[in-house]
Enzyme design. Structure first.
Site, mmCIF file in Angstrom:
data_model
loop_
_atom_site.group_PDB
_atom_site.id
_atom_site.type_symbol
_atom_site.label_atom_id
_atom_site.label_comp_id
_atom_site.label_asym_id
_atom_site.label_seq_id
_atom_site.Cartn_x
_atom_site.Cartn_y
_atom_site.Cartn_z
ATOM 1 N N ASN A 132 -9.947 -1.020 0.201
ATOM 2 C CA ASN A 132 -8.548 -0.718 0.288
ATOM 3 C C ASN A 132 -7.894 -1.213 -1.223
ATOM 4 O O ASN A 132 -8.101 -2.382 -1.537
ATOM 5 C CB ASN A 132 -8.113 -1.769 1.213
ATOM 6 C CG ASN A 132 -6.488 -1.514 1.509
ATOM 7 O OD1 ASN A 132 -6.015 -0.897 0.598
ATOM 8 N ND2 ASN A 132 -5.902 -1.961 2.436
ATOM 9 N N HIS A 171 -3.968 6.739 3.372
ATOM 10 C CA HIS A 171 -4.260 5.662 2.811
ATOM 11 C C HIS A 171 -5.544 4.921 3.316
ATOM 12 O O HIS A 171 -5.789 5.060 4.428
ATOM 13 C CB HIS A 171 -2.963 4.457 3.119
ATOM 14 C CG HIS A 171 -3.509 2.946 2.682
ATOM 15 N ND1 HIS A 171 -4.083 2.855 1.472
ATOM 16 C CD2 HIS A 171 -3.446 2.039 3.498
ATOM 17 C CE1 HIS A 171 -4.274 1.619 1.509
ATOM 18 N NE2 HIS A 171 -4.069 0.951 2.576
ATOM 19 N N CYS A 218 0.905 -1.158 0.218
ATOM 20 C CA CYS A 218 0.107 0.099 -0.102
ATOM 21 C C CYS A 218 0.633 1.222 -0.068
ATOM 22 O O CYS A 218 0.355 2.311 -0.195
ATOM 23 C CB CYS A 218 -0.769 0.260 1.022
ATOM 24 S SG CYS A 218 -1.936 -1.648 1.391
HETATM 25 N N1 ACO Z 1 -18.175 -10.408 8.983
HETATM 26 C C1 ACO Z 1 -18.403 -10.682 10.143
HETATM 27 N N2 ACO Z 1 -17.973 -11.231 11.134
HETATM 28 C C2 ACO Z 1 -16.622 -11.070 11.018
HETATM 29 C C3 ACO Z 1 -15.988 -10.481 9.625
HETATM 30 C C4 ACO Z 1 -17.009 -10.244 8.721
HETATM 31 N N3 ACO Z 1 -16.337 -9.942 7.638
HETATM 32 N N4 ACO Z 1 -14.513 -10.695 9.758
HETATM 33 C C5 ACO Z 1 -14.325 -11.107 10.913
HETATM 34 N N5 ACO Z 1 -15.626 -11.172 11.727
HETATM 35 C C6 ACO Z 1 -15.682 -11.750 13.141
HETATM 36 C C7 ACO Z 1 -14.479 -12.560 13.773
HETATM 37 O O1 ACO Z 1 -14.527 -13.854 13.291
HETATM 38 C C8 ACO Z 1 -14.707 -12.048 15.187
HETATM 39 O O2 ACO Z 1 -15.554 -13.147 15.689
HETATM 40 P P1 ACO Z 1 -15.321 -13.624 17.128
HETATM 41 O O3 ACO Z 1 -15.217 -12.704 18.166
HETATM 42 O O4 ACO Z 1 -16.741 -14.458 17.191
HETATM 43 O O5 ACO Z 1 -14.056 -14.343 17.072
HETATM 44 C C9 ACO Z 1 -15.242 -10.769 15.221
HETATM 45 O O6 ACO Z 1 -15.694 -10.395 13.965
HETATM 46 C C10 ACO Z 1 -14.100 -9.865 15.548
HETATM 47 O O7 ACO Z 1 -12.860 -10.147 14.708
HETATM 48 P P2 ACO Z 1 -11.963 -8.994 14.610
HETATM 49 O O8 ACO Z 1 -10.645 -9.647 13.695
HETATM 50 O O9 ACO Z 1 -11.218 -8.839 16.159
HETATM 51 O O10 ACO Z 1 -12.409 -7.643 14.275
HETATM 52 P P3 ACO Z 1 -11.921 -6.087 14.240
HETATM 53 O O11 ACO Z 1 -12.569 -5.226 14.915
HETATM 54 O O12 ACO Z 1 -10.192 -6.274 14.282
HETATM 55 O O13 ACO Z 1 -11.908 -5.698 12.659
HETATM 56 C C11 ACO Z 1 -10.587 -5.845 10.788
HETATM 57 C C12 ACO Z 1 -11.286 -6.651 11.467
HETATM 58 C C13 ACO Z 1 -11.899 -4.948 9.978
HETATM 59 C C14 ACO Z 1 -10.078 -6.716 9.529
HETATM 60 C C15 ACO Z 1 -9.785 -4.795 11.356
HETATM 61 O O14 ACO Z 1 -8.833 -5.713 12.038
HETATM 62 C C16 ACO Z 1 -8.711 -4.219 10.493
HETATM 63 O O15 ACO Z 1 -9.183 -3.181 9.498
HETATM 64 N N6 ACO Z 1 -7.613 -4.268 10.361
HETATM 65 C C17 ACO Z 1 -6.448 -3.797 9.542
HETATM 66 C C18 ACO Z 1 -6.631 -4.580 8.064
HETATM 67 C C19 ACO Z 1 -5.939 -3.775 6.867
HETATM 68 O O16 ACO Z 1 -5.926 -2.590 7.090
HETATM 69 N N7 ACO Z 1 -5.420 -4.777 6.097
HETATM 70 C C20 ACO Z 1 -4.555 -4.252 5.093
HETATM 71 C C21 ACO Z 1 -3.389 -3.463 5.454
HETATM 72 S S1 ACO Z 1 -2.211 -3.344 4.463
HETATM 73 C C22 ACO Z 1 -2.938 -3.048 3.047
HETATM 74 O O17 ACO Z 1 -3.469 -1.977 3.116
HETATM 75 C C23 ACO Z 1 -2.661 -3.859 1.723
#
Ligand code: ACO
Length: 336
Positions: free
Chosen positions: A293, A263, A113
């Site tokens: 993203n 970003h 990114c």
């Molecule tokens: N729909 C429904 N539930 C979901 C989903 C979904 N799409 N995805 C995960 N969950 C569930 C999980 O299984 C978990 O359930 P559990 O509590 O029963 O285990 C719950 O939601 C919470 O999961 P978390 O991973 O803790 O959720 P979080 O609030 O951290 O959000 C997210 C997840 C959106 C991915 C966040 O962590 C994030 O944005 N992280 C950064 C990711 C990123 O930017 N990646 C790319 C970076 S580099 C680049 O840009 C190429």
């Protein structure tokens, strides 16, 4: 001392196909509410079957060259920031070269990114060696082809698109009447990386760490794998700290910045970085809801839309920042 370097024109392109949260919820166990609340994303664009990374980049590059008032024959160097290029080799940059009739040095850079900010920094270096160069810095991603569409933790996040910018050391402002025509001086850039964090986000696909042989079944390992929670923390820390370092280095305060184009990975990351930097909401450009993203493309897509909407105007100082797989991160200050 570096020669001043100017961006002369921007271009961006997103594929026509819109995949919204409701449709995603019919494909995988998720919901519009969850995606919106956790990411701020409503929809993303997906490349058509057969539409390659270089196809997307060509569309954006043509717009950038039009905006800069320059022809393909005038381009001396072509950089492509991508992690989802056309082939393992040759470089996607040479595919773009061939399609657009560009000659000269052409190469890909893999900084995920942060690819566009890395590209700007490399272009500054090239222009210091060759002050008469005209450099096309591009980014393109078809992350939909690296996405495991059964993994709800990742498939809701990414989108496809491309962006481009023409750079030169010529200080004359191009005049075209095109909203993507600019004469934006690069004031300074900082880039960084930390390979200790490489296991937080990766795709080992056809790499030498994960060789495949004829007849192998394509499994989840062939697609994007991510530790979302950890990435979130590092994203907020790295984007805010490098922005602060860049401001300290250049002697500017946050009051000297007219707009931040971050970003666009996740609305909560954007908001948390803005809070750390003390930037009010109205000074942050956001379009993550429309595109998700788009990796290296996202800051170009942000600046392109901001220019077309009149949000970026001549005289403004813009801060862009990004983080991505590697981890890599970076920030740049541009005076429009
Ligand atoms: N729909 C429904 N539930 C979901 C989903 C979904 N799409 N995805 C995960 N969950 C569930 C999980 O299984 C978990 O359930 P559990 O509590 O029963 O285990 C719950 O939601 C919470 O999961 P978390 O991973 O803790 O959720 P979080 O609030 O951290 O959000 C997210 C997840 C959106 C991915 C966040 O962590 C994030 O944005 N992280 C950064 C990711 C990123 O930017 N990646 C790319 C970076 S580099 C680049 O840009 C190429």
């Amino acid at each position: 001392m570096l020669h001043p370097v100017y961006i002369k024109g921007f271009g961006y392109y997103v594929p026509e196909r819109v995949l919204d949260n409701l449709e995603l919820a019919s494909m995988v166990n998720t919901s519009n509410e969850w995606i919106l609340e956790r990411t701020g994303i409503k929809e993303r664009r997906i490349a058509a079957p057969g539409q390659t990374c270089s196809d997307l980049i060509c569309q954006a590059a043509r717009r950038a060259m039009d905006a800069a008032g320059c022809k393909a024959e005038e381009i001396t160097h072509l950089l492509v920031g991508t992690v989802s290029g056309d082939d393992a080799f040759p470089a996607t940059a040479v595919r773009v070269q061939q399609k657009l009739g560009i000659k000269g040095m052409a190469f890909d850079l893999s900084a995920a990114c942060t690819g566009f900010i890395y590209g700007l920094q490399l272009a500054r270096g090239l222009l210091a060696i060759e002050p008469h160069a005209k450099i096309l810095v591009t980014a393109g991603e078809v992350l939909s082809m690296l996405t495991n569409w059964e993994d709800r933790a990742t498939c809701v996040l990414f989108g496809d698109g491309a962006g481009a910018a023409v750079l030169s050391a010529d200080e004359t402002a191009p005049r075209t009447g095109n909203p993507l025509t600019v004469n934006a001086r690069i004031e300074d850039i900082l880039c960084n990386a930390d390979g200790e964090l490489s296991d937080l986000l990766f795709c080992n696909g056809a790499g030498s760490s994960f060789p495949y042989k004829l007849g192998d079944v394509v499994g989840p390992e062939n697609f994007i794998q991510m530790n979302g929670r950890e990435l979130f923390k590092h994203a907020v820390r790295s984007m805010s700290s490098i922005s602060t370092q860049l401001l300290e280095k250049t002697g500017y305060g946050m009051d000297d910045i007219d707009l931040v184009v971050p970003h666009q990975a996740n609305l909560r990351i954007i908001t948390a970085v803005a809070e750390r930097l003390g930037v009010p909401q109205e000074k942050v450009f956001i379009n993550v809801h429309k595109y998700g993203n788009t990796s290296a493309v996202s800051t170009i897509l942000g600046m392109g839309e901001a220019l077309e909407q009149g949000v970026i105007r001549p005289g403004m100082r813009i801060l862009i920042n990004a983080f991505g797989a590697g981890l890599t991160w970076g920030a740049a200050l541009l005076k429009f």
